[in-house]
Motif scaffolding. Structure first.
Motif, PDB file in Angstrom:
ATOM      1  N   TYR A  82      33.207  28.713 -11.300  1.00 54.48           N
ATOM      2  CA  TYR A  82      34.568  29.103 -11.673  1.00 54.48           C
ATOM      3  C   TYR A  82      34.696  30.577 -12.059  1.00 54.48           C
ATOM      4  CZ  TYR A  82      35.629  24.088 -11.816  1.00 54.48           C
ATOM      5  OH  TYR A  82      35.813  22.774 -11.492  1.00 54.48           O
ATOM      6  N   LYS A  83      33.628  31.341 -11.864  1.00 57.98           N
ATOM      7  CA  LYS A  83      33.676  32.761 -12.214  1.00 57.98           C
ATOM      8  C   LYS A  83      34.624  33.508 -11.279  1.00 57.98           C
ATOM      9  CE  LYS A  83      29.212  33.450 -14.480  1.00 57.98           C
ATOM     10  NZ  LYS A  83      27.914  34.169 -14.441  1.00 57.98           N
ATOM     11  N   LYS A  84      35.537  34.231 -11.846  1.00 58.81           N
ATOM     12  CA  LYS A  84      36.523  34.972 -11.048  1.00 58.81           C
ATOM     13  C   LYS A  84      35.941  36.308 -10.603  1.00 58.81           C
ATOM     14  CE  LYS A  84      40.669  32.898 -13.075  1.00 58.81           C
ATOM     15  NZ  LYS A  84      41.975  33.144 -13.723  1.00 58.81           N
ATOM     16  N   ASP A  85      36.060  36.551  -9.291  1.00 57.58           N
ATOM     17  CA  ASP A  85      35.564  37.815  -8.742  1.00 57.58           C
ATOM     18  C   ASP A  85      36.465  38.327  -7.621  1.00 57.58           C
ATOM     19  OD1 ASP A  85      35.073  35.996  -6.755  1.00 57.58           O
ATOM     20  OD2 ASP A  85      32.891  36.171  -6.802  1.00 57.58           O
ATOM     21  N   GLY A  86      37.667  37.754  -7.522  1.00 53.12           N
ATOM     22  CA  GLY A  86      38.609  38.184  -6.496  1.00 53.12           C
ATOM     23  C   GLY A  86      38.483  37.457  -5.177  1.00 53.12           C
ATOM     24  N   GLU A  87      37.488  36.582  -5.057  1.00 52.36           N
ATOM     25  CA  GLU A  87      37.263  35.839  -3.817  1.00 52.36           C
ATOM     26  C   GLU A  87      37.747  34.398  -3.987  1.00 52.36           C
ATOM     27  OE1 GLU A  87      33.652  35.754  -0.673  1.00 52.36           O
ATOM     28  OE2 GLU A  87      33.129  34.974  -2.646  1.00 52.36           O
ATOM     29  N   LYS A  88      38.547  33.934  -3.059  1.00 55.79           N
ATOM     30  CA  LYS A  88      39.048  32.558  -3.115  1.00 55.79           C
ATOM     31  C   LYS A  88      38.002  31.624  -2.490  1.00 55.79           C
ATOM     32  CE  LYS A  88      43.503  31.877  -2.417  1.00 55.79           C
ATOM     33  NZ  LYS A  88      44.844  31.855  -1.754  1.00 55.79           N
ATOM     34  N   VAL A  89      37.498  30.708  -3.302  1.00 54.46           N
ATOM     35  CA  VAL A  89      36.427  29.814  -2.855  1.00 54.46           C
ATOM     36  C   VAL A  89      36.831  28.364  -3.104  1.00 54.46           C
ATOM     37  CG1 VAL A  89      34.021  29.136  -3.115  1.00 54.46           C
ATOM     38  CG2 VAL A  89      34.666  31.545  -3.340  1.00 54.46           C
ATOM     39  N   ALA A  90      36.581  27.526  -2.105  1.00 54.75           N
ATOM     40  CA  ALA A  90      36.812  26.085  -2.231  1.00 54.75           C
ATOM     41  C   ALA A  90      35.480  25.359  -2.106  1.00 54.75           C
ATOM     42  CB  ALA A  90      37.780  25.610  -1.154  1.00 54.75           C
ATOM     43  N   TYR A  91      35.209  24.511  -3.070  1.00 57.02           N
ATOM     44  CA  TYR A  91      34.026  23.641  -3.037  1.00 57.02           C
ATOM     45  C   TYR A  91      34.513  22.225  -2.727  1.00 57.02           C
ATOM     46  CZ  TYR A  91      32.081  27.599  -5.659  1.00 57.02           C
ATOM     47  OH  TYR A  91      31.693  28.850  -6.065  1.00 57.02           O
ATOM     48  N   ILE A  92      34.263  21.787  -1.508  1.00 56.85           N
ATOM     49  CA  ILE A  92      34.658  20.438  -1.108  1.00 56.85           C
ATOM     50  C   ILE A  92      33.603  19.464  -1.623  1.00 56.85           C
ATOM     51  CG2 ILE A  92      35.201  18.923   0.821  1.00 56.85           C
ATOM     52  CD1 ILE A  92      37.148  21.227   0.569  1.00 56.85           C
ATOM     53  N   THR A  93      34.015  18.482  -2.415  1.00 50.89           N
ATOM     54  CA  THR A  93      33.060  17.501  -2.922  1.00 50.89           C
ATOM     55  C   THR A  93      33.543  16.086  -2.607  1.00 50.89           C
ATOM     56  OG1 THR A  93      34.005  17.199  -5.154  1.00 50.89           O
ATOM     57  CG2 THR A  93      32.533  19.079  -4.831  1.00 50.89           C
ATOM     58  N   PHE A  94      32.574  15.224  -2.303  1.00 54.08           N
ATOM     59  CA  PHE A  94      32.858  13.818  -2.016  1.00 54.08           C
ATOM     60  C   PHE A  94      32.036  12.947  -2.948  1.00 54.08           C
ATOM     61  CE2 PHE A  94      33.746  15.990   1.989  1.00 54.08           C
ATOM     62  CZ  PHE A  94      34.972  15.442   2.351  1.00 54.08           C
ATOM     63  N   ASP A  95      32.695  11.963  -3.556  1.00 53.78           N
ATOM     64  CA  ASP A  95      32.018  11.011  -4.436  1.00 53.78           C
ATOM     65  C   ASP A  95      31.942   9.629  -3.789  1.00 53.78           C
ATOM     66  OD1 ASP A  95      32.070  13.087  -6.218  1.00 53.78           O
ATOM     67  OD2 ASP A  95      33.128  12.023  -7.804  1.00 53.78           O
ATOM     68  N   ASP A  96      30.996   8.832  -4.292  1.00 56.49           N
ATOM     69  CA  ASP A  96      30.920   7.385  -4.033  1.00 56.49           C
ATOM     70  C   ASP A  96      30.299   6.986  -2.702  1.00 56.49           C
ATOM     71  OD1 ASP A  96      32.222   7.379  -6.428  1.00 56.49           O
ATOM     72  OD2 ASP A  96      34.082   6.463  -5.702  1.00 56.49           O
ATOM     73  N   GLY A  97      29.808   7.909  -1.926  1.00 60.79           N
ATOM     74  CA  GLY A  97      29.149   7.559  -0.678  1.00 60.79           C
ATOM     75  C   GLY A  97      27.647   7.405  -0.886  1.00 60.79           C
ATOM     76  N   PRO A  98      26.911   7.348   0.218  1.00 56.34           N
ATOM     77  CA  PRO A  98      27.424   7.347   1.603  1.00 56.34           C
ATOM     78  C   PRO A  98      27.880   5.961   2.050  1.00 56.34           C
ATOM     79  CG  PRO A  98      25.028   7.408   1.601  1.00 56.34           C
ATOM     80  CD  PRO A  98      25.443   7.455   0.159  1.00 56.34           C
ATOM     81  N   SER A  99      28.780   5.963   3.031  1.00 58.23           N
ATOM     82  CA  SER A  99      29.251   4.697   3.604  1.00 58.23           C
ATOM     83  C   SER A  99      29.181   4.783   5.120  1.00 58.23           C
ATOM     84  CB  SER A  99      30.691   4.408   3.165  1.00 58.23           C
ATOM     85  OG  SER A  99      31.590   5.339   3.719  1.00 58.23           O
ATOM     86  N   LYS A 100      28.890   3.675   5.738  1.00 61.41           N
ATOM     87  CA  LYS A 100      28.763   3.643   7.209  1.00 61.41           C
ATOM     88  C   LYS A 100      30.089   3.939   7.900  1.00 61.41           C
ATOM     89  CE  LYS A 100      24.858   0.426   7.792  1.00 61.41           C
ATOM     90  NZ  LYS A 100      24.491   0.247   6.379  1.00 61.41           N
ATOM     91  N   LYS A 101      31.162   3.511   7.286  1.00 54.46           N
ATOM     92  CA  LYS A 101      32.470   3.566   7.936  1.00 54.46           C
ATOM     93  C   LYS A 101      33.102   4.950   7.886  1.00 54.46           C
ATOM     94  CE  LYS A 101      36.852   1.007   8.051  1.00 54.46           C
ATOM     95  NZ  LYS A 101      37.638  -0.079   7.407  1.00 54.46           N
TER      96      LYS A 101
END
Length: 281
Positions: free
Chosen positions: A83-102
């Motif tokens: 969350y450190k601000k440095d002027g760069e827009k960053v997205a951290y995509i996170t997924f919970d509860d997997g893995p699932s076959k489907k």
């Protein structure tokens, strides 16, 4: 007298012929040596050119490898710095509860096609049923975190010993599946770490050289079943407004079909609004 003269003439002629033959042999030998010398120089020059070309190619390949490794390193960010601000827009995509076959393999297909990496917080009990999917996540460069074994609140948060078992069991399954050298410091609390009653569990995570991270943006895919992809995207758009660094919560459990449907639109929106994608470590 004529006889002696003829003998001398014949002998002289033989000497001349012998001298001529010697000269021709020496000339031929010299020509051969010259030819061999020229051929040697030509081969040696070509060999140097080939070696130089190979070295240049190896050098180019090394530069490419270095750039690729540098890009991989730059793509990973310590949770402490997320969350450190440095002027760069960053997205951290996170997924919970997997893995699932489907769901998970299709999410991986989308991420691979777009060359985007994500962070997967996995459940130990789901790994046991989907080891190859976990291996694919890891092999394709995604980050892996611990999300407990069962996700059952009544079990996990019943007491500290129960919590330890959930964490340690999942870590053991991760190592068994991905190799003894695999270690993760990432942990995400089922339900997040927001409540005060979880403080003793937070202390345990810290004491064991792990780190937990929540989120500051989400699609709302855990707020109901089959939430439309349009609503998921709208929820995210409102959540990320005005934020430079965003850790986005989504889920890849077997029931999250609309999460899968919404993912391309989510990624497009973030990219079009100036975000780059990184993973947590």
């Amino acid at each position: 007298m004529d006889m002696n003269y003829n003998c001398k003439t014949i002998k002289l002629n033989k000497n001349i012929i012998f001298i001529i033959i010697c000269i021709l042999v020496l000339y031929s030998f010299g020509f051969l040596l010259g030819y061999l010398y020229i051929e040697y120089k030509f081969i040696d020059k070509n060999s140097q050119n080939i070696t130089s070309s190979k070295n240049e190619q190896l050098s180019d390949d090394s530069v490419l490898d270095l750039k690729e490794n540098t890009n991989k390193d730059n793509n990973k960010v310590l949770c402490e710095d997320a969350y450190k601000k440095d002027g760069e827009k960053v997205a951290y995509i996170t997924f919970d509860d997997g893995p699932s076959k489907k769901i998970t393999p299709k999410i991986l297909d989308i991420l691979k096609e777009r060359k985007i990496k994500a962070t997967f917080f996995v459940l130990g009990q789901n790994i046991e049923e989907n080891k190859e999917i976990l291996k694919r996540e890891y092999d394709e460069g995604h980050s892996i975190g611990n999300h407990s074994y069962s996700h059952e609140f009544g079990t996990i948060y019943n007491n500290l010993d129960a919590f330890k078992k959930e964490v340690e069991k999942t870590n053991m399954i991760l190592e068994k599946t991905l190799g003894d050298d695999f270690k993760t410091r990432l942990f995400r609390f089922p339900g997040g770490s927001f409540e005060n009653y979880k403080n003793k569990f937070k202390d345990y995570i810290k004491e064991n050289n792990m780190i937990y991270i929540d989120w500051n943006a989400l699609t709302g895919d855990a707020e109901g079943q089959n939430v439309s992809k349009e609503k998921l995207l709208d929820h995210l758009v409102k959540d990320v407004e005005g934020k430079e660094k965003i850790v986005i919560l989504m889920h890849d459990a077997a029931t999250k079909e609309t999460t899968l449907e919404a993912l391309p639109s989510v990624l497009d929106y973030l990219k079009n609004n100036g975000y780059i994608f990184k993973i947590l470590k």
